[in-house]
Design a protein around this motif. Structure first.
Motif, PDB file in Angstrom:
ATOM      1  N   GLU A 152     -57.616  46.018  34.587  1.00 11.19           N
ATOM      2  CA  GLU A 152     -56.559  46.152  35.995  1.00 11.19           C
ATOM      3  C   GLU A 152     -57.544  47.234  36.827  1.00 11.19           C
ATOM      4  O   GLU A 152     -58.096  48.291  36.447  1.00 11.19           O
ATOM      5  N   LEU A 153     -57.567  46.655  38.042  1.00 15.89           N
ATOM      6  CA  LEU A 153     -58.593  47.301  39.047  1.00 15.89           C
ATOM      7  C   LEU A 153     -57.433  48.144  39.837  1.00 15.89           C
ATOM      8  O   LEU A 153     -56.612  47.778  40.560  1.00 15.89           O
ATOM      9  N   ARG A 154     -57.517  49.613  39.928  1.00 13.26           N
ATOM     10  CA  ARG A 154     -56.787  50.489  40.777  1.00 13.26           C
ATOM     11  C   ARG A 154     -57.656  50.804  41.698  1.00 13.26           C
ATOM     12  O   ARG A 154     -58.604  51.475  41.752  1.00 13.26           O
ATOM     13  N   THR A 155     -57.040  50.778  43.216  1.00  9.89           N
ATOM     14  CA  THR A 155     -58.089  51.134  44.153  1.00  9.89           C
ATOM     15  C   THR A 155     -57.592  52.460  45.033  1.00  9.89           C
ATOM     16  O   THR A 155     -56.379  52.422  45.274  1.00  9.89           O
ATOM     17  N   ALA A 156     -58.309  53.245  45.182  1.00 14.92           N
ATOM     18  CA  ALA A 156     -58.010  54.406  45.935  1.00 14.92           C
ATOM     19  C   ALA A 156     -58.303  54.586  47.355  1.00 14.92           C
ATOM     20  O   ALA A 156     -59.285  54.009  47.719  1.00 14.92           O
ATOM     21  N   PRO A 157     -57.404  55.068  48.228  1.00 12.11           N
ATOM     22  CA  PRO A 157     -57.906  55.005  49.470  1.00 12.11           C
ATOM     23  C   PRO A 157     -58.827  55.906  49.932  1.00 12.11           C
ATOM     24  O   PRO A 157     -59.370  56.735  49.182  1.00 12.11           O
ATOM     25  N   ALA A 158     -59.265  55.711  51.412  1.00 16.61           N
ATOM     26  CA  ALA A 158     -60.598  56.404  51.955  1.00 16.61           C
ATOM     27  C   ALA A 158     -60.052  57.309  52.991  1.00 16.61           C
ATOM     28  O   ALA A 158     -59.039  56.858  53.590  1.00 16.61           O
ATOM     29  N   THR A 159     -60.692  58.425  53.154  1.00 12.86           N
ATOM     30  CA  THR A 159     -60.622  59.381  54.209  1.00 12.86           C
ATOM     31  C   THR A 159     -62.102  59.473  54.761  1.00 12.86           C
ATOM     32  O   THR A 159     -62.909  59.980  54.197  1.00 12.86           O
ATOM     33  N   ASP A 160     -61.826  59.179  56.191  1.00 12.93           N
ATOM     34  CA  ASP A 160     -63.031  59.093  56.821  1.00 12.93           C
ATOM     35  C   ASP A 160     -64.229  58.211  56.090  1.00 12.93           C
ATOM     36  O   ASP A 160     -65.574  58.859  55.899  1.00 12.93           O
ATOM     37  N   TYR A 161     -64.038  56.951  55.805  1.00 17.77           N
ATOM     38  CA  TYR A 161     -64.749  56.182  55.172  1.00 17.77           C
ATOM     39  C   TYR A 161     -65.352  56.554  53.656  1.00 17.77           C
ATOM     40  O   TYR A 161     -66.107  55.688  53.216  1.00 17.77           O
ATOM     41  N   ARG A 162     -64.730  57.539  53.205  1.00 24.73           N
ATOM     42  CA  ARG A 162     -65.216  58.133  51.675  1.00 24.73           C
ATOM     43  C   ARG A 162     -63.989  58.146  50.965  1.00 24.73           C
ATOM     44  O   ARG A 162     -62.867  58.476  51.449  1.00 24.73           O
ATOM     45  N   VAL A 163     -64.039  57.854  49.815  1.00 26.92           N
ATOM     46  CA  VAL A 163     -62.947  57.895  48.897  1.00 26.92           C
ATOM     47  C   VAL A 163     -62.314  59.218  48.751  1.00 26.92           C
ATOM     48  O   VAL A 163     -62.931  60.343  48.840  1.00 26.92           O
ATOM     49  N   ASN A 164     -60.979  59.186  48.777  1.00 25.89           N
ATOM     50  CA  ASN A 164     -60.292  60.464  48.496  1.00 25.89           C
ATOM     51  C   ASN A 164     -60.159  60.606  47.279  1.00 25.89           C
ATOM     52  O   ASN A 164     -59.561  59.877  46.473  1.00 25.89           O
ATOM     53  N   THR A 165     -60.731  61.694  46.737  1.00 20.05           N
ATOM     54  CA  THR A 165     -60.788  61.963  45.420  1.00 20.05           C
ATOM     55  C   THR A 165     -59.234  62.536  44.707  1.00 20.05           C
ATOM     56  O   THR A 165     -59.332  62.258  43.505  1.00 20.05           O
ATOM     57  N   ASP A 166     -58.546  63.066  45.605  1.00 22.63           N
ATOM     58  CA  ASP A 166     -57.268  63.602  45.221  1.00 22.63           C
ATOM     59  C   ASP A 166     -56.472  62.031  44.946  1.00 22.63           C
ATOM     60  O   ASP A 166     -55.702  62.236  43.858  1.00 22.63           O
ATOM     61  N   ALA A 167     -56.732  61.198  45.788  1.00 21.03           N
ATOM     62  CA  ALA A 167     -55.806  60.088  45.347  1.00 21.03           C
ATOM     63  C   ALA A 167     -56.515  59.261  43.932  1.00 21.03           C
ATOM     64  O   ALA A 167     -55.579  58.966  43.154  1.00 21.03           O
ATOM     65  N   MET A 168     -57.761  59.338  43.933  1.00 21.92           N
ATOM     66  CA  MET A 168     -58.154  58.866  42.680  1.00 21.92           C
ATOM     67  C   MET A 168     -57.768  59.625  41.488  1.00 21.92           C
ATOM     68  O   MET A 168     -57.414  59.138  40.375  1.00 21.92           O
ATOM     69  N   ALA A 169     -57.853  60.965  41.505  1.00 19.79           N
ATOM     70  CA  ALA A 169     -57.198  61.727  40.357  1.00 19.79           C
ATOM     71  C   ALA A 169     -55.773  61.158  40.098  1.00 19.79           C
ATOM     72  O   ALA A 169     -55.347  61.332  38.935  1.00 19.79           O
ATOM     73  N   GLU A 170     -55.037  60.913  40.956  1.00 19.01           N
ATOM     74  CA  GLU A 170     -53.489  60.505  40.893  1.00 19.01           C
ATOM     75  C   GLU A 170     -53.615  58.963  40.036  1.00 19.01           C
ATOM     76  O   GLU A 170     -52.723  58.773  39.514  1.00 19.01           O
ATOM     77  N   LEU A 171     -54.556  58.224  40.037  1.00 18.17           N
ATOM     78  CA  LEU A 171     -54.639  56.883  39.449  1.00 18.17           C
ATOM     79  C   LEU A 171     -55.253  57.111  38.119  1.00 18.17           C
ATOM     80  O   LEU A 171     -54.968  55.881  37.481  1.00 18.17           O
ATOM     81  N   VAL A 172     -56.020  57.777  37.857  1.00 15.54           N
ATOM     82  CA  VAL A 172     -56.553  57.987  36.624  1.00 15.54           C
ATOM     83  C   VAL A 172     -55.567  58.394  35.511  1.00 15.54           C
ATOM     84  O   VAL A 172     -54.684  59.012  35.628  1.00 15.54           O
ATOM     85  N   ASP A 173     -55.885  57.717  34.343  1.00 18.23           N
ATOM     86  CA  ASP A 173     -55.046  57.978  33.004  1.00 18.23           C
ATOM     87  C   ASP A 173     -55.798  58.028  31.865  1.00 18.23           C
ATOM     88  O   ASP A 173     -56.908  57.602  31.785  1.00 18.23           O
ATOM     89  N   GLU A 174     -54.854  58.027  30.652  1.00 15.54           N
ATOM     90  CA  GLU A 174     -55.618  57.822  29.417  1.00 15.54           C
ATOM     91  C   GLU A 174     -56.304  56.478  29.140  1.00 15.54           C
ATOM     92  O   GLU A 174     -57.038  56.366  28.204  1.00 15.54           O
ATOM     93  N   ASP A 175     -55.935  55.424  29.874  1.00 13.79           N
ATOM     94  CA  ASP A 175     -56.505  54.272  29.837  1.00 13.79           C
ATOM     95  C   ASP A 175     -57.507  53.689  30.769  1.00 13.79           C
ATOM     96  O   ASP A 175     -57.900  52.688  30.846  1.00 13.79           O
ATOM     97  N   THR A 176     -57.864  54.708  31.513  1.00 16.17           N
ATOM     98  CA  THR A 176     -59.212  54.765  32.520  1.00 16.17           C
ATOM     99  C   THR A 176     -60.296  54.409  31.727  1.00 16.17           C
ATOM    100  O   THR A 176     -60.615  55.604  31.073  1.00 16.17           O
ATOM    101  N   VAL A 177     -61.019  53.428  31.946  1.00 17.02           N
ATOM    102  CA  VAL A 177     -62.484  53.216  31.269  1.00 17.02           C
ATOM    103  C   VAL A 177     -63.531  53.656  31.963  1.00 17.02           C
ATOM    104  O   VAL A 177     -64.626  53.933  31.559  1.00 17.02           O
ATOM    105  N   CYS A 178     -63.253  53.603  33.345  1.00 12.83           N
ATOM    106  CA  CYS A 178     -64.465  53.720  34.369  1.00 12.83           C
ATOM    107  C   CYS A 178     -64.037  54.151  35.680  1.00 12.83           C
ATOM    108  O   CYS A 178     -62.848  53.651  36.001  1.00 12.83           O
TER     109      CYS A 178
END
Ligand SMILES: Cc1ncc(COP(=O)(O)O)c(C=O)c1O
Length: 350
Positions: free
Chosen positions: A116-142
């Motif tokens: 499954e590909l989960r995509t996080a939004p960008a803020t000012d053209y760089r990925v928003n790492t807070d949004a990334m943190a909400e998407l990761v879980d124990e099944d995240t491999v990369c």
């Protein structure tokens, strides 16, 4: 047909991430055209050259003892990085977390690998790492960061992404397919020496000025690549970890020739020239009232109207658009100041 066909000239190409190969790279590609690094037991010379290419790529990306290979391009390298991550993880339901601006090769990777590909939004053209943190879980491999995005040339916060990957025991992959040969001359944190990056894509056939096909996959640790190996009973060697089987040695040899000729002084000079060109173009476009994004690396995006972009295309300019509709100019090594001057003159005509 073939007798009359001529390959594309680069003099009006502003959209491509490929470029004119360095003369030494062209010569080496021709010489090694009929070799197959996919069968290193038989084609030993090109296999040695491939080890040399990986050593150069390690130097460029801050990795003392690099493992990796010369792939068919960034797409293969990204697919393989996701494959490593999936194969080593202990989950039946793997997911990859990537920026929304990650290259479409990750969509292919997710599709062919059943991830499954989960995509996080960008803020000012760089990925928003807070949004990334909400998407990761124990099944995240990369968890993926992009160092030189395809549309805007921006660099994601790689150290924060690596920390996030570590926190869920996932691999951190950096896609520096395009930016990797410009970034060593900037003050960005992007490579193996700056953060706990596990794998990286860096393509000699883009800014590295090798002939196509020469992508690059690097891994911090040789054992990561072992997750890709399949047995090869009928070859002289015993296993293979590439996605392609037979592949031309042209890319491998030309990658070595380009890096031998240009690393580091030639690439530094190229970065300085291309960055100055991008800044010049950005100023020219701003002065004409356009909203300009960047340049952070030598890539300029600006809000030119669709009719204006169509007119430029009519005049032979190869320009492309971002997903959001801006016109985008990639300042590759073949893009000179005089090309950009005539491009701006055509804009003024409009
Ligand atoms: C950041 C990035 N990653 C991957 C790729 C895919 O590379 P290739 O077209 O060599 O497969 C590209 C291509 O432009 C890219 O810009």
């Amino acid at each position: 047909m073939l007798q009359r066909a001529e390959p594309q000239e680069f003099e009006r190409v502003l959209s491509s991430m490929c470029t004119v190969p360095h003369p030494a790279a062209r010569e080496a590609a021709e010489r090694f055209l009929a070799t197959n690094p996919g069968d290193p037991g038989t084609y030993e010379t090109v296999a040695d050259l491939e080890r040399e290419a990986v050593e150069y790529l390690g130097d460029i990306t801050g990795l003392a003892d690099p493992a990796g290979y010369v792939s068919s391009g960034g797409t293969e390298a990204n697919i393989q990085a996701v494959r490593i991550a999936r194969n080593r993880a202990d989950t039946d339901d793997p997911n990859v977390v990537a920026p929304v601006h990650a290259h479409f090769s990750f969509t292919k990777a997710a599709d062919v690998l059943g991830v499954e590909l989960r995509t996080a939004p960008a803020t000012d053209y760089r990925v928003n790492t807070d949004a990334m943190a909400e998407l990761v879980d124990e099944d995240t491999v990369c968890v993926v960061g992009v160092a030189g995005s395809t549309e805007y040339g921006y660099v994601d916060p790689i150290p924060a992404i690596a920390d996030l990957a570590e926190s869920v025991d996932a691999l951190c992959h950096v896609d520096a397919a395009w930016g990797g040969f410009y970034l060593p001359f900037t003050d960005h944190d992007w490579h193996f020496g700056h953060a706990a990056v596990d794998t990286m894509t860096i393509d000699p056939h883009k800014v590295g000025q090798a002939a196509v096909p020469a992508g690059g996959l690097l891994a911090r640790d040789r054992s990561l690549l072992d997750d890709l190996a399949v047995e090869t009973p009928y070859l002289e060697s015993t296993d293979q970890l590439t996605l392609t089987g037979t592949r031309s040695g042209a890319g491998v040899a030309s990658a070595v020739a380009a890096m031998e000729s240009l690393w580091p002084a030639g690439y530094r000079q190229q970065y300085e020239t291309s960055m100055a060109n991008a800044e010049w173009l950005a100023e020219q476009l701003s002065a004409r009232g356009h909203d300009v994004v960047g340049p952070e690396l030598p890539l300029v995006a600006a809000d030119l109207s669709v009719p204006m972009t169509d007119e430029l295309r009519e005049r032979g300019w190869r320009v492309s658009k971002t997903g959001a509709g801006e016109m985008r100019v990639v300042c590759m090594p073949h893009v000179t100041r005089s090309m950009l001057r005539s491009f701006v003159a055509d804009l003024d005509w409009y």
